[in-house]
Design an enzyme around this catalytic site. Structure first.
Site, PDB file in Angstrom:
ATOM      1  CB  CYS A   7      -0.081   3.542  -3.295  1.00 18.82           C
ATOM      2  SG  CYS A   7      -1.289   4.818  -3.686  1.00 18.82           S
ATOM      3  CG  ASN A  10      -6.677   5.590  -2.865  1.00 20.83           C
ATOM      4  OD1 ASN A  10      -7.828   5.731  -2.505  1.00 20.83           O
ATOM      5  ND2 ASN A  10      -6.374   4.879  -3.945  1.00 20.83           N
ATOM      6  CB  CYS A  12       0.360   8.843  -7.497  1.00 19.03           C
ATOM      7  SG  CYS A  12       0.507  10.603  -7.109  1.00 19.03           S
ATOM      8  NE  ARG A  13       3.065   4.821  -5.233  1.00 13.38           N
ATOM      9  CZ  ARG A  13       3.765   4.610  -4.140  1.00 13.38           C
ATOM     10  NH1 ARG A  13       4.820   3.800  -4.200  1.00 13.38           N
ATOM     11  NH2 ARG A  13       3.437   5.184  -2.997  1.00 13.38           N
ATOM     12  CB  SER A  14      -3.477   2.457  -5.134  1.00 11.03           C
ATOM     13  OG  SER A  14      -3.851   3.625  -4.458  1.00 11.03           O
ATOM     14  CG  ASP A 123       5.380   8.311  -4.184  1.00 13.43           C
ATOM     15  OD1 ASP A 123       4.630   8.739  -5.074  1.00 13.43           O
ATOM     16  OD2 ASP A 123       5.322   8.663  -2.995  1.00 13.43           O
TER      17      ASP A 123
HETATM   18  P1  4NP Z   1       0.713   7.599  -4.055  1.00 16.92           P
HETATM   19  O1  4NP Z   1       1.630   8.925  -4.110  1.00 16.92           O
HETATM   20  O2  4NP Z   1       1.057   6.895  -2.759  1.00 16.92           O
HETATM   21  O3  4NP Z   1       1.160   6.838  -5.249  1.00 16.92           O
HETATM   22  O4  4NP Z   1      -0.726   8.066  -4.110  1.00 16.92           O
HETATM   23  C1  4NP Z   1       1.648   9.839  -3.050  1.00 16.92           C
HETATM   24  C2  4NP Z   1       0.689  10.808  -2.975  1.00 16.92           C
HETATM   25  C3  4NP Z   1       0.697  11.722  -1.927  1.00 16.92           C
HETATM   26  C4  4NP Z   1       1.694  11.645  -0.971  1.00 16.92           C
HETATM   27  C5  4NP Z   1       2.654  10.668  -1.047  1.00 16.92           C
HETATM   28  C6  4NP Z   1       2.626   9.753  -2.083  1.00 16.92           C
HETATM   29  N1  4NP Z   1       1.707  12.591   0.087  1.00 16.92           N
HETATM   30  O5  4NP Z   1       2.648  12.528   0.903  1.00 16.92           O
HETATM   31  O6  4NP Z   1       0.809  13.428   0.181  1.00 16.92           O
END
Ligand code: 4NP
Length: 160
Positions: A7, A10, A12-14, A123
């Site tokens: 994602c 790394n 939240c989702r992955s 997201d």
């Molecule tokens: P993820 O969510 O891609 O599912 O881990 C996010 C976590 C952090 C950020 C964006 C998306 N960020 O911009 O810091």
């Protein structure tokens, strides 16, 4: 068999996808190394978002040992299946591929799992706990279908 869930951050989702996919492949008796990575290094070394940890724990999966790391070019050769959570991640990953063989390892998870062309896992970073629960349920269904498809593809490879 090496499987990578990707994602943006790394956190939240992955990490959820990694925990769920490990469980699904195990259930289907696929011996696999499952890992996850992000397209940015902003959270490198950090724990999964606490909302992902809580959501996974509510479903009996411990992801608290995971640490965020950025995707690296060498991952393309190391992993057999690379699953992007959304189409932006997919486009970024495809840019790392130099050959059709490398390109063929990169998939949009929801699309691979049969939930629709260009379908993304939203997201939840700016959302609340219920958004994380929705993401979990989406990933649970998608990883089950993807694991079944991997089993089928591997048995076809053995026959060929
Ligand atoms: P993820 O969510 O891609 O599912 O881990 C996010 C976590 C952090 C950020 C964006 C998306 N960020 O911009 O810091």
């Amino acid at each position: 068999m090496n499987v990578l869930m990707v994602c943006l951050g790394n956190i939240c989702r992955s990490p959820l996808a990694e925990g769920i996919m490990r469980e699904k492949l195990n259930k289907h008796n696929v011996k696999a190394f499952v890992d996850s990575a992000g397209m940015i290094d902003f959270h490198e070394g950090g724990l999964p978002d606490h909302r992902s940890i809580v959501t996974a724990r509510n479903h009996g999966i411990d992801i608290s040992m995971q640490r965020s790391r950025p995707f690296k070019k060498a991952d393309i050769d190391k992993f057999d299946y690379i699953f992007a959570m959304d189409s932006n991640n997919y486009e970024s990953l495809i840019e790392f591929a130099d050959t059709p063989d490398q390109e063929s390892k990169i998939h949009l998870l929801m699309e691979f799992a049969g939930f629709g062309i260009r379908r993304s896992v939203p997201d939840p970073y700016y959302g609340n706990l219920s958004d994380f629960e929705k993401v979990f349920e989406m990933l649970d269904k998608a990883c089950e279908q993807a694991a079944q498809k991997i089993v089928k593809q591997q048995s076809e490879l053995k026959i060929a």
